[in-house]
Scaffold this motif. Sequence first.
Motif, PDB file in Angstrom:
ATOM      1  N   MET A   1       0.832  -1.276  -0.028  1.00  0.00           N
ATOM      2  CA  MET A   1      -0.090   0.049  -0.096  1.00  0.00           C
ATOM      3  C   MET A   1       0.787   1.295   0.127  1.00  0.00           C
ATOM      4  SD  MET A   1      -2.658   1.222   2.931  1.00  0.00           S
ATOM      5  CE  MET A   1      -4.195   0.295   2.197  1.00  0.00           C
ATOM      6  N   MET A   2       0.569   2.171  -0.837  1.00  0.00           N
ATOM      7  CA  MET A   2       1.357   3.394  -0.938  1.00  0.00           C
ATOM      8  C   MET A   2       0.503   4.618  -0.399  1.00  0.00           C
ATOM      9  SD  MET A   2       2.910   3.095  -4.903  1.00  0.00           S
ATOM     10  CE  MET A   2       3.884   4.451  -4.428  1.00  0.00           C
ATOM     11  N   PHE A   3       1.381   5.464   0.485  1.00  0.00           N
ATOM     12  CA  PHE A   3       0.779   6.540   0.860  1.00  0.00           C
ATOM     13  C   PHE A   3       1.158   7.711   0.211  1.00  0.00           C
ATOM     14  CE2 PHE A   3       0.850   3.500   4.383  1.00  0.00           C
ATOM     15  CZ  PHE A   3      -0.378   3.464   4.714  1.00  0.00           C
ATOM     16  N   GLN A   4       0.386   8.690   0.048  1.00  0.00           N
ATOM     17  CA  GLN A   4       0.625   9.862  -0.688  1.00  0.00           C
ATOM     18  C   GLN A   4       0.684  11.025   0.523  1.00  0.00           C
ATOM     19  OE1 GLN A   4      -2.432  11.045  -3.247  1.00  0.00           O
ATOM     20  NE2 GLN A   4      -1.705   9.369  -4.770  1.00  0.00           N
ATOM     21  N   LYS A   5       1.993  11.733   0.321  1.00  0.00           N
ATOM     22  CA  LYS A   5       2.440  12.760   1.204  1.00  0.00           C
ATOM     23  C   LYS A   5       1.078  14.036   1.054  1.00  0.00           C
ATOM     24  CE  LYS A   5       7.432  12.232   1.343  1.00  0.00           C
ATOM     25  NZ  LYS A   5       8.504  13.185   1.146  1.00  0.00           N
ATOM     26  N   GLN A   6       0.606  14.517   2.108  1.00  0.00           N
ATOM     27  CA  GLN A   6      -0.192  15.237   2.087  1.00  0.00           C
ATOM     28  C   GLN A   6       0.450  16.852   2.167  1.00  0.00           C
ATOM     29  OE1 GLN A   6      -3.108  14.812   5.080  1.00  0.00           O
ATOM     30  NE2 GLN A   6      -3.980  13.051   4.036  1.00  0.00           N
ATOM     31  N   LYS A   7       0.011  17.748   1.227  1.00  0.00           N
ATOM     32  CA  LYS A   7       0.627  18.936   1.310  1.00  0.00           C
ATOM     33  C   LYS A   7       0.099  19.917   2.377  1.00  0.00           C
ATOM     34  CE  LYS A   7       1.993  19.825  -3.631  1.00  0.00           C
ATOM     35  NZ  LYS A   7       1.520  20.565  -4.737  1.00  0.00           N
ATOM     36  N   LYS A   8       0.998  20.561   3.000  1.00  0.00           N
ATOM     37  CA  LYS A   8       0.231  21.388   4.258  1.00  0.00           C
ATOM     38  C   LYS A   8      -0.776  22.592   3.512  1.00  0.00           C
ATOM     39  CE  LYS A   8       3.879  20.683   7.271  1.00  0.00           C
ATOM     40  NZ  LYS A   8       4.925  21.184   8.155  1.00  0.00           N
ATOM     41  N   GLN A   9      -1.649  23.044   4.074  1.00  0.00           N
ATOM     42  CA  GLN A   9      -2.582  24.130   3.280  1.00  0.00           C
ATOM     43  C   GLN A   9      -1.466  25.387   3.361  1.00  0.00           C
ATOM     44  OE1 GLN A   9      -6.267  24.647   4.958  1.00  0.00           O
ATOM     45  NE2 GLN A   9      -7.346  23.065   4.146  1.00  0.00           N
ATOM     46  N   GLY A  10      -1.565  26.207   2.483  1.00  0.00           N
ATOM     47  CA  GLY A  10      -0.955  27.467   2.124  1.00  0.00           C
ATOM     48  C   GLY A  10       0.549  27.293   1.909  1.00  0.00           C
ATOM     49  N   THR A  11       1.083  26.095   1.698  1.00  0.00           N
ATOM     50  CA  THR A  11       2.391  26.084   1.108  1.00  0.00           C
ATOM     51  C   THR A  11       2.405  25.393  -0.128  1.00  0.00           C
ATOM     52  OG1 THR A  11       2.658  23.906   2.132  1.00  0.00           O
ATOM     53  CG2 THR A  11       3.559  25.828   3.544  1.00  0.00           C
ATOM     54  N   GLU A  12       2.810  25.805  -1.136  1.00  0.00           N
ATOM     55  CA  GLU A  12       2.900  25.177  -2.424  1.00  0.00           C
ATOM     56  C   GLU A  12       4.500  25.415  -3.046  1.00  0.00           C
ATOM     57  OE1 GLU A  12       1.442  28.832  -5.372  1.00  0.00           O
ATOM     58  OE2 GLU A  12       0.002  28.271  -4.184  1.00  0.00           O
ATOM     59  N   LYS A  13       4.853  24.441  -3.610  1.00  0.00           N
ATOM     60  CA  LYS A  13       6.198  24.322  -4.283  1.00  0.00           C
ATOM     61  C   LYS A  13       6.457  25.300  -5.180  1.00  0.00           C
ATOM     62  CE  LYS A  13       9.832  21.392  -5.113  1.00  0.00           C
ATOM     63  NZ  LYS A  13      10.476  20.036  -4.861  1.00  0.00           N
ATOM     64  N   ARG A  14       7.305  26.226  -5.147  1.00  0.00           N
ATOM     65  CA  ARG A  14       7.480  27.154  -6.386  1.00  0.00           C
ATOM     66  C   ARG A  14       8.887  26.478  -7.054  1.00  0.00           C
ATOM     67  NH1 ARG A  14       8.360  32.886  -3.991  1.00  0.00           N
ATOM     68  NH2 ARG A  14       9.871  31.916  -2.754  1.00  0.00           N
ATOM     69  N   ASN A  15       8.815  26.624  -8.411  1.00  0.00           N
ATOM     70  CA  ASN A  15       9.784  25.996  -9.301  1.00  0.00           C
ATOM     71  C   ASN A  15      11.080  26.985  -9.201  1.00  0.00           C
ATOM     72  OD1 ASN A  15       8.058  24.140 -10.010  1.00  0.00           O
ATOM     73  ND2 ASN A  15       7.685  25.463 -12.079  1.00  0.00           N
ATOM     74  N   ARG A  16      12.225  26.063  -9.144  1.00  0.00           N
ATOM     75  CA  ARG A  16      13.486  26.773  -8.815  1.00  0.00           C
ATOM     76  C   ARG A  16      14.099  26.387 -10.073  1.00  0.00           C
ATOM     77  NH1 ARG A  16      15.480  26.962  -2.854  1.00  0.00           N
ATOM     78  NH2 ARG A  16      13.527  27.121  -1.684  1.00  0.00           N
ATOM     79  N   PHE A  17      15.272  27.275 -10.593  1.00  0.00           N
ATOM     80  CA  PHE A  17      15.860  26.782 -11.608  1.00  0.00           C
ATOM     81  C   PHE A  17      17.325  27.591 -11.384  1.00  0.00           C
ATOM     82  CE2 PHE A  17      13.145  30.144 -13.002  1.00  0.00           C
ATOM     83  CZ  PHE A  17      13.707  31.307 -13.476  1.00  0.00           C
ATOM     84  N   LEU A  18      18.157  27.127 -12.220  1.00  0.00           N
ATOM     85  CA  LEU A  18      19.819  27.718 -12.212  1.00  0.00           C
ATOM     86  C   LEU A  18      19.729  28.805 -13.194  1.00  0.00           C
ATOM     87  CD1 LEU A  18      22.648  27.541 -11.197  1.00  0.00           C
ATOM     88  CD2 LEU A  18      23.057  25.847 -13.079  1.00  0.00           C
ATOM     89  N   ILE A  19      20.179  29.966 -12.907  1.00  0.00           N
ATOM     90  CA  ILE A  19      20.540  31.117 -13.920  1.00  0.00           C
ATOM     91  C   ILE A  19      22.075  31.192 -13.929  1.00  0.00           C
ATOM     92  CG2 ILE A  19      18.292  31.918 -13.552  1.00  0.00           C
ATOM     93  CD1 ILE A  19      19.591  34.293 -11.964  1.00  0.00           C
ATOM     94  N   THR A  20      22.449  31.967 -14.989  1.00  0.00           N
ATOM     95  CA  THR A  20      23.599  32.316 -15.326  1.00  0.00           C
ATOM     96  C   THR A  20      23.625  33.952 -15.594  1.00  0.00           C
ATOM     97  OG1 THR A  20      24.496  30.524 -16.292  1.00  0.00           O
ATOM     98  CG2 THR A  20      25.681  32.158 -16.618  1.00  0.00           C
ATOM     99  N   VAL A  21      24.378  34.665 -14.777  1.00  0.00           N
ATOM    100  CA  VAL A  21      24.640  36.330 -14.824  1.00  0.00           C
ATOM    101  C   VAL A  21      25.841  36.601 -15.664  1.00  0.00           C
ATOM    102  CG1 VAL A  21      24.234  38.243 -13.820  1.00  0.00           C
ATOM    103  CG2 VAL A  21      22.639  36.474 -13.511  1.00  0.00           C
ATOM    104  N   ASN A  22      25.926  36.875 -16.601  1.00  0.00           N
ATOM    105  CA  ASN A  22      27.193  37.781 -16.916  1.00  0.00           C
ATOM    106  C   ASN A  22      27.351  39.158 -16.752  1.00  0.00           C
ATOM    107  OD1 ASN A  22      28.650  35.447 -18.446  1.00  0.00           O
ATOM    108  ND2 ASN A  22      26.685  35.614 -19.461  1.00  0.00           N
ATOM    109  N   VAL A  23      28.386  39.420 -16.189  1.00  0.00           N
ATOM    110  CA  VAL A  23      28.648  40.616 -15.513  1.00  0.00           C
ATOM    111  C   VAL A  23      29.322  41.567 -16.691  1.00  0.00           C
ATOM    112  CG1 VAL A  23      29.165  42.471 -13.565  1.00  0.00           C
ATOM    113  CG2 VAL A  23      28.150  40.164 -13.064  1.00  0.00           C
ATOM    114  N   VAL A  24      28.937  42.494 -17.085  1.00  0.00           N
ATOM    115  CA  VAL A  24      29.800  43.444 -18.035  1.00  0.00           C
ATOM    116  C   VAL A  24      30.978  43.887 -17.603  1.00  0.00           C
ATOM    117  CG1 VAL A  24      29.953  45.246 -19.648  1.00  0.00           C
ATOM    118  CG2 VAL A  24      27.745  43.986 -19.590  1.00  0.00           C
TER     119      VAL A  24
END
Length: 100
Positions: A1-24
């Motif tokens: 039997m598999m259990f699903q994790k329940q999300k806490k109310q009011g918390t949602e996962k925001r997407n994160r990503f890697l950026i590259t910033v070139n400084v002139v």
Amino acid sequence: MMFQKQKKQGTEKRNRFLITVNVVGSAGPLRFVVKEDDPVAGVIESALKAYARGGRIPVLGSDVKNFMLYCANGTSEDLSPQEAIGSRGARNFVLCKKQL
């Protein structure tokens, strides 16, 4: 039997990503993780802090208002400071100091 994790109310996962910033005028890019809804002004601030922590030259300062962030895809329009960093779908950016 598999259990699903329940999300806490009011918390949602925001997407994160890697950026590259070139400084002139700097030798190499900065790379760090951001959340897609982080404002451009916050990303500029993070880039300036990372730049200063690395002891890079030339010294840029820390006032976010003196800098512009562009998508590295060749558009000539700078990003609005209130705009979400993930709104354009870009991952590569160029940071430059405003001409006074």
